[in-house]
Design an enzyme around this catalytic site. Structure first.
Site, PDB file in Angstrom:
ATOM      1  CE  LYS A 189      -1.273   2.631   2.903  1.00  0.00           C
ATOM      2  NZ  LYS A 189      -1.830   3.684   2.607  1.00  0.00           N
ATOM      3  CD  GLU A 263      13.267   4.306   7.950  1.00  0.00           C
ATOM      4  OE1 GLU A 263      12.910   5.162   9.128  1.00  0.00           O
ATOM      5  OE2 GLU A 263      13.129   3.809   7.030  1.00  0.00           O
ATOM      6  CB  CYS A 297      13.046   8.675   8.579  1.00  0.00           C
ATOM      7  SG  CYS A 297      13.088   7.646   7.537  1.00  0.00           S
ATOM      8  CD  GLU A 394      11.030  12.438  11.882  1.00  0.00           C
ATOM      9  OE1 GLU A 394      11.532  11.872  11.554  1.00  0.00           O
ATOM     10  OE2 GLU A 394       9.733  12.032  12.496  1.00  0.00           O
TER      11      GLU A 394
END
Length: 483
Positions: A189, A263, A297, A394
């Site tokens: 997906k 991850e 990331c 983040e």
């Protein structure tokens, strides 16, 4: 010639890549069992270009029944696919890799249109790496007995894979290449804001003659991903994305026999020592946080600079930021493209405002933002402490937080003072210092005197809230084998 004339003589002329190299259909179905099919409920969603906000295409939204259809197709295909000799599976992977190389210009333009990142990144970084991953794992397909996981390691079955919007095609390659090499079949997906390159990849699979059902692609939003993760006949879940969704997935698969790799987010530290080559470090800092508009990331979003060189480094960094070109992502001169979505832009904006409200000093170069699309000027914050939100959370945007340190021990303590542990960079002339500091950093990937360098032969992954499991390299095979 005076300086004004000189600068105008060297202005950059626009150099846009042509959109005509890629055909975007007005609508796309789901790719199940080798065919494009409509979603059961007939629901669709629009995908837009972040740089212009124009609608690029309408895409089918998979319901639970569609996810079930895709998983059943993958299950049927698994028996024959896993029984093929590794050398035969490798042929398909080699074919896919070569087709990606042949069609890389189309794919680079498509990715830039759908994602917003500059064409020079999709063309020079993403696409070569995508092909390299398929070539690399094609090479492993007939050597699994020698990978260190025992004789005759077996595939798991059906892999359910959910990928993010920041590297849509590269994340697909990271997931699909090792899964197919090891004999698994796939239901993938893509992110709802960037489905087009995955749907293009479905066509690549058909062009390569890949047996039906080996790769299935279901498009949709979070609900579609949740249905795939929770499906009882999925044997392996691989997810790249936010830590919050990763925790949700971990709860969903808890108590099942599904193998899981995650991850997730990061808040990477880029550590510059007083003996670092300053100009080189500046380039590394820029690529560490402004590559892909900071939507990475493993971005080096915290700059830790030794106090004695702080002023020199910041002066050089500000000069360099003033030369970056923000604008049309299809222009080959563009350094900073568009933010991927209105939602992501709102998040970046809110966190930057919080940084100012908490007392950090904000700076951006003079930068004219286009009138349509989602844009954020490259930004750095000084006078940042470890207590600041912008030093802890983040941001996933082109925003750099600058902190200082005096000793290597202080640098290590500050670098490790995060709930994440995905990446770090170390800048120093001394190899002994780099190795000593690297051994104390709790991060999955540590770059020395460079940043954001990727290679399919090298494993990638994190510690703590950056997730678990490794992708890439020999290590990346393990997640798809019953070992």
């Amino acid at each position: 010639m005076d300086m004004e004339m000189l600068s105008s003589a060297f202005e950059y002329a626009p150099a846009p890549e042509s959109r005509s190299v890629v055909d975007i259909a007005p609508s796309y179905g789901l790719f199940i069992d080798g065919e494009f099919v409509e979603a059961t409920g007939g629901k669709v969603f629009k995908t837009v270009s972040p740089s212009t906000e124009e609608v690029l295409s309408e895409v089918a939204e998979a319901a639970d029944e569609d996810v079930d259809r895709a998983v059943r197709a993958a299950r049927r295909a698994f028996e024959k696919w896993s029984a093929l000799p590794g050398a035969e599976r490798a042929k398909y992977l080699f074919r896919i890799a070569r087709i990606i190389q042949e069609r890389s210009r189309e794919l680079a333009v498509l990715e830039t249109l759908d994602n917003g990142k500059p064409i020079k990144e999709t063309r020079d970084a993403d696409l070569p790496l995508v092909a390299a991953h398929f070539f690399y794992y094609a090479g492993w397909a007939d050597k699994l007995d020698h990978a260190g996981f025992g004789a005759n390691p077996r595939p798991l079955g059906v892999a359910g894979q959910v990928i993010p919007w920041n590297f849509p095609l590269l994340m697909l390659a990271w997931k699909i290449a090792p899964a197919l090499a090891t004999g698994n079949t796939v239901v993938l997906k893509p992110a709802e804001t960037t489905p087009l390159s995955a749907l293009f990849f479905a066509d690549v699979c058909r062009q390569a003659g890949l047996p039906k059902g080996v790769v299935n692609i279901v498009t949709g939003a979070g609900r579609t991903g949740a249905a795939l993760v929770a499906h009882p006949d999925v044997n392996k879940v691989a997810f790249t994305g936010s830590t919050a969704v990763g925790k949700e997935i971990a709860r969903t698969v808890a108590g099942t026999r599904k193998k899981l790799t995650l991850e997730l987010g990061g808040k990477g530290a880029n550590i510059v020592f007083d003996d670092a080559p300053i100009d080189q470090a500046v380039e590394g800092v820029v690529s560490g946080i402004f590559f892909n508009q900071g939507q990475v990331c493993c971005a080096g979003s915290r700059l830790l600079v030794q106090e004695s060189v702080q002023d020199e480094l910041l002066d050089a960094l500000k000069r360099r930021l003033s030369t970056l070109r923000l604008g049309d992502p299809l222009d080959k001169n563009t350094d900073i493209g568009a933010i991927n979505s209105a939602e992501q832009l709102a998040r970046i904006t809110a966190l930057a405002e919080k940084g100012e409200a908490e007392g950090a000093e904000r700076w951006s170069p003079a930068c004219e933002l286009p009138s349509s699309g989602y844009w954020f000027a490259p930004t750095l914050f000084t006078n940042v402490t470890q207590a600041h939100t912008i030093a802890r959370e983040e941001i996933f945007g082109p925003v750099l937080s600058v902190l200082t340190f005096r000793t290597p021990d202080e640098a290590v303590a500050k670098a490790n003072n995060t709930q994440y542990g995905l990446s770090a960079g170390i800048w120093s002339e001394k190899g002994s210092r780099i190795l000593a500091v690297a051994s104390k950093l709790r991060a999955g990937v540590i770059w020395s005197n460079t940043f954001n360098k990727f290679d399919p032969t090298s494993p990638f992954g994190g510690y703590k809230e950056s997730g678990f499991g490794r992708e890439g390299g020999r290590h990346g095979l393990e997640a798809y084998l019953d070992v």
